[in-house]
Write a protein that holds these residues in place. Structure first.
Motif, PDB file in Angstrom:
ATOM      1  N   PHE A 254      34.601  36.827  51.259  1.00  0.00           N
ATOM      2  CA  PHE A 254      33.338  37.433  50.847  1.00  0.00           C
ATOM      3  C   PHE A 254      32.508  36.473  49.995  1.00  0.00           C
ATOM      4  N   ASP A 255      33.171  35.668  49.196  1.00  0.00           N
ATOM      5  CA  ASP A 255      32.457  34.663  48.420  1.00  0.00           C
ATOM      6  C   ASP A 255      31.741  33.699  49.356  1.00  0.00           C
ATOM      7  N   GLY A 256      32.408  33.334  50.440  1.00  0.00           N
ATOM      8  CA  GLY A 256      31.800  32.448  51.424  1.00  0.00           C
ATOM      9  C   GLY A 256      30.611  33.062  52.136  1.00  0.00           C
ATOM     10  N   LEU A 257      30.587  34.383  52.232  1.00  0.00           N
ATOM     11  CA  LEU A 257      29.464  35.084  52.861  1.00  0.00           C
ATOM     12  C   LEU A 257      28.296  35.301  51.914  1.00  0.00           C
ATOM     13  N   GLY A 258      28.492  34.948  50.646  1.00  0.00           N
ATOM     14  CA  GLY A 258      27.417  35.102  49.673  1.00  0.00           C
ATOM     15  C   GLY A 258      27.381  36.439  48.972  1.00  0.00           C
ATOM     16  N   ALA A 259      28.507  37.170  48.992  1.00  0.00           N
ATOM     17  CA  ALA A 259      28.552  38.456  48.285  1.00  0.00           C
ATOM     18  C   ALA A 259      28.389  38.225  46.787  1.00  0.00           C
ATOM     19  N   ASP A 260      27.677  39.120  46.137  1.00  0.00           N
ATOM     20  CA  ASP A 260      27.517  39.047  44.686  1.00  0.00           C
ATOM     21  C   ASP A 260      28.680  39.709  43.960  1.00  0.00           C
ATOM     22  N   GLU A 261      29.329  40.650  44.636  1.00  0.00           N
ATOM     23  CA  GLU A 261      30.418  41.400  44.015  1.00  0.00           C
ATOM     24  C   GLU A 261      31.311  41.965  45.110  1.00  0.00           C
ATOM     25  N   VAL A 262      32.593  42.097  44.802  1.00  0.00           N
ATOM     26  CA  VAL A 262      33.539  42.784  45.688  1.00  0.00           C
ATOM     27  C   VAL A 262      34.208  43.886  44.883  1.00  0.00           C
ATOM     28  N   MET A 263      34.186  45.089  45.435  1.00  0.00           N
ATOM     29  CA  MET A 263      34.862  46.224  44.822  1.00  0.00           C
ATOM     30  C   MET A 263      36.240  46.372  45.453  1.00  0.00           C
ATOM     31  N   LEU A 264      37.272  46.316  44.620  1.00  0.00           N
ATOM     32  CA  LEU A 264      38.643  46.521  45.079  1.00  0.00           C
ATOM     33  C   LEU A 264      38.953  48.003  44.930  1.00  0.00           C
ATOM     34  N   TYR A 265      38.906  48.732  46.034  1.00  0.00           N
ATOM     35  CA  TYR A 265      39.048  50.177  45.973  1.00  0.00           C
ATOM     36  C   TYR A 265      40.509  50.581  46.062  1.00  0.00           C
ATOM     37  N   CYS A 266      40.954  51.369  45.080  1.00  0.00           N
ATOM     38  CA  CYS A 266      42.363  51.755  44.948  1.00  0.00           C
ATOM     39  C   CYS A 266      42.556  53.230  45.300  1.00  0.00           C
ATOM     40  N   TYR A 267      43.580  53.515  46.083  1.00  0.00           N
ATOM     41  CA  TYR A 267      43.948  54.899  46.396  1.00  0.00           C
ATOM     42  C   TYR A 267      45.244  55.314  45.701  1.00  0.00           C
ATOM     43  N   GLY A 268      46.071  54.355  45.311  1.00  0.00           N
ATOM     44  CA  GLY A 268      47.263  54.682  44.526  1.00  0.00           C
ATOM     45  C   GLY A 268      46.883  55.009  43.095  1.00  0.00           C
ATOM     46  N   ARG A 269      47.603  55.954  42.475  1.00  0.00           N
ATOM     47  CA  ARG A 269      47.176  56.473  41.173  1.00  0.00           C
ATOM     48  C   ARG A 269      47.611  55.646  39.974  1.00  0.00           C
ATOM     49  N   ASP A 270      48.578  54.784  40.096  1.00  0.00           N
ATOM     50  CA  ASP A 270      49.139  54.059  38.952  1.00  0.00           C
ATOM     51  C   ASP A 270      48.083  53.144  38.322  1.00  0.00           C
ATOM     52  N   PRO A 271      47.672  53.401  37.071  1.00  0.00           N
ATOM     53  CA  PRO A 271      46.635  52.568  36.444  1.00  0.00           C
ATOM     54  C   PRO A 271      47.096  51.143  36.144  1.00  0.00           C
ATOM     55  N   ARG A 272      48.409  50.886  36.234  1.00  0.00           N
ATOM     56  CA  ARG A 272      48.881  49.514  36.032  1.00  0.00           C
ATOM     57  C   ARG A 272      48.392  48.579  37.130  1.00  0.00           C
ATOM     58  N   GLN A 273      47.855  49.130  38.200  1.00  0.00           N
ATOM     59  CA  GLN A 273      47.240  48.289  39.227  1.00  0.00           C
ATOM     60  C   GLN A 273      46.084  47.478  38.651  1.00  0.00           C
ATOM     61  N   VAL A 274      45.384  48.038  37.675  1.00  0.00           N
ATOM     62  CA  VAL A 274      44.277  47.311  37.046  1.00  0.00           C
ATOM     63  C   VAL A 274      44.789  46.000  36.465  1.00  0.00           C
ATOM     64  N   ASP A 275      45.935  46.053  35.777  1.00  0.00           N
ATOM     65  CA  ASP A 275      46.483  44.842  35.179  1.00  0.00           C
ATOM     66  C   ASP A 275      46.995  43.875  36.238  1.00  0.00           C
ATOM     67  N   ARG A 276      47.602  44.401  37.302  1.00  0.00           N
ATOM     68  CA  ARG A 276      48.084  43.518  38.374  1.00  0.00           C
ATOM     69  C   ARG A 276      46.931  42.817  39.053  1.00  0.00           C
ATOM     70  N   LEU A 277      45.851  43.545  39.314  1.00  0.00           N
ATOM     71  CA  LEU A 277      44.684  42.938  39.945  1.00  0.00           C
ATOM     72  C   LEU A 277      44.017  41.932  39.019  1.00  0.00           C
ATOM     73  N   ALA A 278      43.990  42.236  37.735  1.00  0.00           N
ATOM     74  CA  ALA A 278      43.423  41.286  36.779  1.00  0.00           C
ATOM     75  C   ALA A 278      44.224  39.996  36.764  1.00  0.00           C
ATOM     76  N   ASP A 279      45.531  40.095  36.875  1.00  0.00           N
ATOM     77  CA  ASP A 279      46.388  38.906  36.861  1.00  0.00           C
ATOM     78  C   ASP A 279      46.106  38.009  38.073  1.00  0.00           C
ATOM     79  N   LEU A 280      45.865  38.605  39.235  1.00  0.00           N
ATOM     80  CA  LEU A 280      45.644  37.755  40.408  1.00  0.00           C
ATOM     81  C   LEU A 280      44.265  37.119  40.410  1.00  0.00           C
ATOM     82  N   LEU A 281      43.338  37.680  39.585  1.00  0.00           N
ATOM     83  CA  LEU A 281      42.047  37.037  39.450  1.00  0.00           C
ATOM     84  C   LEU A 281      42.113  35.802  38.553  1.00  0.00           C
TER      85      LEU A 281
END
Length: 281
Positions: A254-281
């Motif tokens: 998406f960065d290569g396509l010129g997107a300004d932002e990407v929304m990572l949409y989550c369906y699993g309820r565990d809020p620790r996903q926020v920290d896991r996703l932050a780590d991979l960024l």
């Protein structure tokens, strides 16, 4: 390129934890989807609560089904949330396609696109402080952002893409990079044809689940239930990204396509996903 978080809808009480974690992390935006005949929280009410629990992160409807709502009241609600959040509201709008949502509101499913165009004409006028018309005065409060909150339109058909240049500030693409590139090009071309200055804001969305297999299974089941009305939920679920490599690859594409932002949409309820996703960024 910014990265935001799309919030799960199966446990409204957990959203405060999600929002606070995201606000403390590297994420730009919180997104919340909209249905009426479903168990999701109403997005404007929920985002108003999350606005009070956060300080910097933007709050985005993804997408709000505007034709299901009264125009004047929607304009007032959006202006109020934009004012109270000090300009953090991003109003992602769409027409929807679920017959039951339209049935319970008495809105003609066949006229929803025309209705949205009519709504935007009225809301843009009200957000600018002009009278409603026919002897009816202005409807406040004045939004924090002059002219109203930032408006993104979601959709895939030509009429939806053309709506971006006519009424909006940008485009929300819930599509894989292989498809989104063509949509982005169409939106950019329409923007130029309408003589709009600058560039449309381009926001992509991908569905993700990051964690143990139990969480991934839960996320897939939730997404399956949400898209069951389409008759092909398996296809939607198959596109969910579940590894750091897959998610990083999508972000790079998406960065290569010129997107300004990407929304990572989550369906699993565990809020620790926020920290896991932050780590991979």
């Amino acid at each position: 390129m910014n990265v935001g978080i799309g919030l799960p809808v199966d446990d409204p009480a957990a959203l405060l934890s999600w929002a606070r974690r995201a606000d403390a992390g590297p994420f730009s935006t919180l997104g919340l989807l909209d249905r009426l005949v479903y168990h999701n929280p109403e997005p404007l009410v929920a985002l108003a609560v999350l606005a009070g629990a956060t300080s910097r992160i933007r709050l985005q409807t993804e997408v709000l089904l505007a034709p299901l709502r009264g125009t004047a009241l929607l304009a007032k609600q959006a202006a109020t949330l934009d004012r109270l959040s000090e300009g953090r509201l991003v109003l992602g709008l769409g027409i929807g396609g679920r017959a039951d949502d339209h049935q319970v509101t008495g809105v003609d499913l066949r006229a929803r696109g025309r209705r949205l165009d009519q709504q935007m004409a009225v809301m843009r006028r009200l957000w600018s402080g002009e009278p409603y018309g026919d002897g009816v005065g202005p409807i406040g409060p004045a939004p924090f952002r002059p002219g109203g909150p930032e408006v993104l339109f979601g959709g895939f058909k030509p009429a939806a893409l053309a709506r971006v240049a006519r009424w909006g500030d940008g485009f929300l693409a819930a599509a894989a990079p292989s498809w989104a590139g063509g949509l982005f090009d169409t939106v950019r071309a329409g923007w130029a044809e309408h003589g709009r200055e600058g560039e449309p804001r381009l926001v992509a969305q991908v569905n993700v689940a990051l964690g143990p297999q139990e969480l991934i299974d839960e996320a897939r089941a939730s997404m399956y239930a949400y898209y069951a009305f389409t008759g092909m939920p398996e296809r939607m679920v198959a596109g969910m990204l579940t590894t750091p490599g897959e998610i990083r690859g999508a972000l790079a594409a998406f960065d290569g396509l010129g997107a300004d932002e990407v929304m990572l949409y989550c369906y699993g309820r565990d809020p620790r996903q926020v920290d896991r996703l932050a780590d991979l960024l």
